[in-house]
Design a protein around this motif. Sequence first.
Motif, PDB file in Angstrom:
ATOM      1  N   MET A 135       0.860  -1.186   0.000  1.00  0.00           N
ATOM      2  CA  MET A 135       0.000   0.000   0.000  1.00  0.00           C
ATOM      3  C   MET A 135       0.895   1.235   0.000  1.00  0.00           C
ATOM      4  N   THR A 136       0.491   2.279  -0.682  1.00  0.00           N
ATOM      5  CA  THR A 136       1.311   3.486  -0.765  1.00  0.00           C
ATOM      6  C   THR A 136       0.565   4.712  -0.227  1.00  0.00           C
ATOM      7  N   LEU A 137      -0.489   5.102  -0.916  1.00  0.00           N
ATOM      8  CA  LEU A 137      -1.200   6.333  -0.574  1.00  0.00           C
ATOM      9  C   LEU A 137      -1.791   6.267   0.828  1.00  0.00           C
ATOM     10  N   SER A 138      -2.591   5.243   1.093  1.00  0.00           N
ATOM     11  CA  SER A 138      -3.268   5.146   2.383  1.00  0.00           C
ATOM     12  C   SER A 138      -2.272   4.922   3.514  1.00  0.00           C
ATOM     13  N   LEU A 139      -1.253   4.120   3.268  1.00  0.00           N
ATOM     14  CA  LEU A 139      -0.282   3.815   4.319  1.00  0.00           C
ATOM     15  C   LEU A 139       0.529   5.053   4.695  1.00  0.00           C
ATOM     16  N   THR A 140       0.826   5.902   3.724  1.00  0.00           N
ATOM     17  CA  THR A 140       1.523   7.160   4.021  1.00  0.00           C
ATOM     18  C   THR A 140       0.713   8.000   4.991  1.00  0.00           C
ATOM     19  N   VAL A 141      -0.572   8.168   4.694  1.00  0.00           N
ATOM     20  CA  VAL A 141      -1.429   9.003   5.543  1.00  0.00           C
ATOM     21  C   VAL A 141      -1.637   8.347   6.902  1.00  0.00           C
ATOM     22  N   ILE A 142      -1.781   7.015   6.936  1.00  0.00           N
ATOM     23  CA  ILE A 142      -1.950   6.310   8.208  1.00  0.00           C
ATOM     24  C   ILE A 142      -0.739   6.537   9.106  1.00  0.00           C
TER      25      ILE A 142
END
Length: 731
Positions: free
Chosen positions: A493-500
């Motif tokens: 995961m890239t986008l969601s994991l960054t924000v998480i």
Amino acid sequence: VFTADIIRNIGKPIQFSRILCSFSLDYDNIENQLFLEEERRMSYLGFRCLEISRWVVCGWIGFLTGLIACFIDIAVEELAGFKYQVVKENIEKFTEVGGLSISLLLWAVLNAAIVMVGAIIVAYFEPIAAGSGIPQIKCYLNGIKIPRVVRLKTLVVKVCGVICSVVGGLAVGKEGPMIHSGAVVAAGVSQGRSTSLKKDFKIFEYFRRDTEKRDFVSAGAAAGVSAAFGAPVGGVLFSLEEGASFWNQMLTWRIFFASMISTFTLNFFLSIYHKNTGDLSSPGLINFGRFEGDSVAYNLYEIPLFILMGAIGGLLGALFNILNYWLTIFRIRYVHRPCLQVMEAMLVAAVTATVSFTMIYFSNDCQPLGPEHAEEYPLQLFCADGEYNSMATAFFNTPERSVRSLFHNQAGTYNPLTLGLFTLTYFFLACWTYGLAVSAGVFIPSLLIGAAWGRLFGILLAYITPNSAAKWADPGKYALIGAAAQLGGIVRMTLSLTVIMVEATGNVTYGFPIMLVLMTAKIVGDYIVEGLYDIHIKLQSVPFLHWEAPATSHWLTAREVMSSPVTCLNRIEKVGTIVDTLSNTSTKHNGFPVVVQPAKLCGLILRSQLIVLLKHKVFVELARSRLTHRKLQLKDFRDAYPRFPPIQSIHVSQDERECMMDLTEFMNPTPYTVPQETSLPRVFKLFRALGLRHLVVVDDENRVVGLVTRKDLARYHLGKHGLEELQLAQT
């Protein structure tokens, strides 16, 4: 659900028709006459009330998901605290008088006994509750109806199972299963009834269809992420990146609302539990702690180091996935009985305790005991007074506390040998654990592995460049980057994991480095093997449709992909013919084109609709003789949803078999159709973007020549070299 079919097909080509082809979801609304009449009768105020109801449902989803997360967190903290306190007292007692083997035995027996309870309820009562549940929810949102995945029983087993797994000391986390739990809550609340408890509250009846249910399940998954990490925005992006096959602006706002309510609910009730009522500063099941002061600074020369760490995370993540892939195949072949699954889980729990104890026993890494260890369970063992065993901080703790200590403990708290040995052992323990018949997630073990080797990376930098050691003064910074790299290398995961990660750490400064390492980890990992969730989806032989058709698929057309000949029904059809068609066990089709002679398409009708029509005896002769009690309404179809009765349970007499059934009012008169020469990528886009279950293929005169289903498309989505192999085989 899948084991028996897979075992029977070991060494044979996978037959999608035998595994799950009959379990798809109808994300395309059936716009028949009944549906259109209901929509036309509804006023503007009625539509506004429906929209308000959607917001109310999302609010309830967030509230209940937050309560479940709160219950899991409190249960794990209390039970794990009691277990570790008992074992700690036992170790301290026998350290003085000798006989630490008794302490080892106590630790192993406690772990095995607790895990046994969790494994039994999963293996014997609800096998679909095993694992994190994220692959199953991804499949559900993709349009695949996996049996029992959103049942109330699954939720109960999931919650109890994950508590036992974490308390039992397995290398697992409780965050992943929260996503599945939130999805189950959403599927139940949105229907206004419980089919398991046979209780109907007569509310939200309009939402009793796959299209509406899918949107609420997306909200539930996002609420689960939000409760797990205290990341409402991350939850929304997770649903978008990993799950949803359909998206619009209003859905985004509703999902964000559910995530927000979930975080607030969990935070509020945990503040009461911690006797700090109203203190809402540490949301989420896992609290990474705040990165403040000098620890948040990074410089330009560190960017290449972050990219290198991302590549290491991608390589280690790929290795993790490959090992777990072969281990899962071994389990499918040889560990498929419930008793064997329980025994394996107990073995892993005992081995985990034994390895942990051995590593602590032989470690001589002693560090001064400070006030920051008040929340942990420090073991003195053979260290001097006022010191604790550093290896025990990593092993003799819940995984969440271990992650926090690796992020925030001062430089010098761990020596390189301790971190290296911990990384190596925990890597293989976590790999062995994922896939057991227990409810467990892979998020926290991945973060813990990455935090350990990331901190080691920071320490080694200081050793390599002693003259500029001040540059690498804070190894906790590298622990955070390593954790992100490892998790990204495993789940991709890239986008969601960054924000998480940004939301969970409470500091946006590391946003860019985290993005960098996640992108690098994904690129490197994808070059070697797929992500862990995609691997497990493939191992279950699920016809999962990815975002795009295979790159080399333009040579295929709808003619090559479609199923034919197609079983069609006439617009006015004999009841006996319909019963025989539905009873044909060799096909078990779910959609039937409705035709007028000669074979010209005039609509499409589903198996579930035909079963409801047969159940209510909607026959032409009875309607003419006025023997029917009332006209069939859309409510009758919603009341039967989602557990439509099997055709074998519907009695049709010999006289009734001779009757006729008019399908005009109930069929969808405007199904999606494509010509025979339509390319596969175009068919794939229609199918994937619109959430279709059936796509009718017609000729120039609108005659039905074939039907494209999910099974047909999945056959051609064979991976990196699948199409080339198929071309060679056809040649």
